[in-house]
Design a protein around this motif. Structure first.
Motif, PDB file in Angstrom:
ATOM      1  N   MET A  38       0.829  -1.210   0.000  1.00 10.61           N
ATOM      2  CA  MET A  38       0.000   0.000   0.000  1.00 10.61           C
ATOM      3  C   MET A  38       0.862   1.258   0.000  1.00 10.61           C
ATOM      4  O   MET A  38       0.573   2.222  -0.720  1.00 10.61           O
ATOM      5  N   LEU A  39       1.912   1.255   0.803  1.00 14.08           N
ATOM      6  CA  LEU A  39       2.778   2.431   0.833  1.00 14.08           C
ATOM      7  C   LEU A  39       3.503   2.601  -0.490  1.00 14.08           C
ATOM      8  O   LEU A  39       3.679   3.727  -0.978  1.00 14.08           O
ATOM      9  N   PHE A  91       2.772   7.505   7.503  1.00 18.11           N
ATOM     10  CA  PHE A  91       2.129   6.208   7.360  1.00 18.11           C
ATOM     11  C   PHE A  91       2.194   5.430   8.667  1.00 18.11           C
ATOM     12  O   PHE A  91       1.202   4.858   9.127  1.00 18.11           O
ATOM     13  N   VAL A 128      -4.407   8.481  -3.657  1.00 17.65           N
ATOM     14  CA  VAL A 128      -3.702   8.575  -2.372  1.00 17.65           C
ATOM     15  C   VAL A 128      -4.695   8.517  -1.218  1.00 17.65           C
ATOM     16  O   VAL A 128      -4.479   7.802  -0.226  1.00 17.65           O
ATOM     17  N   MET A 150      -5.920   4.973  -0.838  1.00 14.86           N
ATOM     18  CA  MET A 150      -4.917   4.096  -0.250  1.00 14.86           C
ATOM     19  C   MET A 150      -4.803   4.326   1.250  1.00 14.86           C
ATOM     20  O   MET A 150      -4.648   3.371   2.029  1.00 14.86           O
ATOM     21  N   LEU A 151      -4.894   5.575   1.683  1.00 14.89           N
ATOM     22  CA  LEU A 151      -4.852   5.856   3.118  1.00 14.89           C
ATOM     23  C   LEU A 151      -6.082   5.278   3.811  1.00 14.89           C
ATOM     24  O   LEU A 151      -5.989   4.746   4.930  1.00 14.89           O
ATOM     25  N   THR A 174      -5.565   1.594   4.043  1.00 17.61           N
ATOM     26  CA  THR A 174      -4.594   1.301   5.097  1.00 17.61           C
ATOM     27  C   THR A 174      -5.263   1.337   6.465  1.00 17.61           C
ATOM     28  O   THR A 174      -5.033   0.464   7.317  1.00 17.61           O
ATOM     29  N   LEU A 234       6.188  10.967   3.894  1.00 14.95           N
ATOM     30  CA  LEU A 234       5.017  10.094   3.767  1.00 14.95           C
ATOM     31  C   LEU A 234       5.164   8.773   4.529  1.00 14.95           C
ATOM     32  O   LEU A 234       4.210   8.367   5.220  1.00 14.95           O
ATOM     33  N   THR A 251       1.067   4.120  -2.741  1.00 15.19           N
ATOM     34  CA  THR A 251       0.750   5.481  -2.292  1.00 15.19           C
ATOM     35  C   THR A 251       1.860   6.457  -2.682  1.00 15.19           C
ATOM     36  O   THR A 251       1.584   7.570  -3.141  1.00 15.19           O
ATOM     37  N   ALA A 268       1.613   7.095  -6.426  1.00 13.12           N
ATOM     38  CA  ALA A 268       0.481   7.966  -6.743  1.00 13.12           C
ATOM     39  C   ALA A 268       0.758   9.399  -6.303  1.00 13.12           C
ATOM     40  O   ALA A 268       0.443  10.355  -7.027  1.00 13.12           O
ATOM     41  N   ALA A 269       1.357   9.567  -5.127  1.00 14.58           N
ATOM     42  CA  ALA A 269       1.687  10.910  -4.653  1.00 14.58           C
ATOM     43  C   ALA A 269       2.710  11.575  -5.561  1.00 14.58           C
ATOM     44  O   ALA A 269       2.597  12.768  -5.881  1.00 14.58           O
TER      45      ALA A 269
END
Length: 289
Positions: free
Chosen positions: A25-26, A269, A168, A171-172, A175, A265, A29, A32-33
């Motif tokens: 996931m990170l 996370f 993003v 995804m957060l 998470t 980030l 992320t 994407a960021a």
């Protein structure tokens, strides 16, 4: 609570599945960021470079008339209020630009290539004044704004930025859901151990702290596994884009603020995972115990 209790909680778990899920996931992320930051900077750079820029096109077929009108237009627009720069585009430059489509014929002096004059405008009202001034000395000439020609690209970059931001956020949110589900699963798996801890006088907050510590370690491991490959991939793609020599793609960069954001980030996370884990376990214990 002793370290032995923490090891009991850890030993009951089957592997480090959550750490790998968080790593994936990170990784996504960060990508994407990075895409969102890069396209946002490109859209801003494109808007700044095209703001107030326009080209006057003199397309009269007769070369002598075209030359006279172009000279008259250039002299006229330089005196129009709001015009900060006016320069004729050399015919050699036009021939170079048309070369890929016209071949060697683009350099032919008899080819009726329109005369172009690039102008920089200080404000929106200057465009109307330039159009009126050009119409007086060259009725067939027209003023083309650069912003309108590339409006579709600017819209695309803005859309990609919004999409990246939504990814993003998703995804957060995912998470958060993974941490909550993992925390609840851990609570169910350690129900007997937690009952014994409560019988020995442990509070919900103390139990929650143990789970938070364990999940924070998993989050740190996942952040390390996901962040380093993602940052390396972003750096590699940035170097490849920069080496293409494209004026537009060259604007898709992160800059120092972007790299700082990507570096922060993974830490955010981990903090998010620890915070969500604590809230989830306290809420679950309050409902069930």
């Amino acid at each position: 609570m002793s370290a032995d209790t923490v090891r009991i909680l850890d030993d009951a778990r089957g592997g480090r599945a959550m750490a790998w899920v968080l790593a994936i996931m990170l990784f996504l992320t960060v990508l994407a960021a990075a895409a969102g930051i890069g396209t946002a900077r490109a859209a801003g750079a494109l808007a700044a470079s095209l703001a107030g820029r326009a080209t006057i096109v003199v397309a009269t077929p007769d070369p002598d008339v075209r030359a006279r009108q172009a000279a008259a237009v250039l002299t006229t627009v330089r005196g129009v209020p709001g015009v900060t720069r006016a320069a004729a585009v050399p015919r050699a430059e036009l021939a170079r630009l048309l070369g890929p489509w016209l071949g060697e014929g683009s350099a032919d002096a008899e080819l009726p290539i329109p005369a172009l004059i690039d102008v920089d405008l200080a404000d929106a009202d200057a465009a109307a004044r330039v159009t009126a001034a050009v119409a007086r000395v060259a009725p067939g000439a027209r003023l083309d704004g650069h912003g309108g020609a590339l409006a579709g690209i600017a819209t695309l970059l803005t859309t990609l930025t919004v999409v990246a931001g939504v990814v993003v956020a998703m995804m957060l949110a995912a998470t958060t859901a993974v941490v909550v589900l993992s925390t609840r699963a851990g609570l169910d798996a350690h129900r007997t151990t937690i009952d014994v801890m409560h019988g020995l006088g442990a509070t919900d907050v103390q139990v929650a702290r143990l789970f938070q510590r364990r999940l924070a370690r998993d989050a740190i491991l996942g952040a390390a596994l996901g962040a380093f490959p993602a940052l390396a991939l972003v750096a590699l793609l940035g170097a490849q884009v920069g080496g293409l020599g494209s004026a537009l793609l060259g604007q898709v960069t992160l800059g120092t603020p972007g790299w700082v954001a990507l570096t922060v980030l993974p830490f955010a996370f981990v903090i998010l995972a620890a915070f969500v884990a604590r809230r989830a376990i306290v809420a679950a214990l309050a409902r069930t115990l």
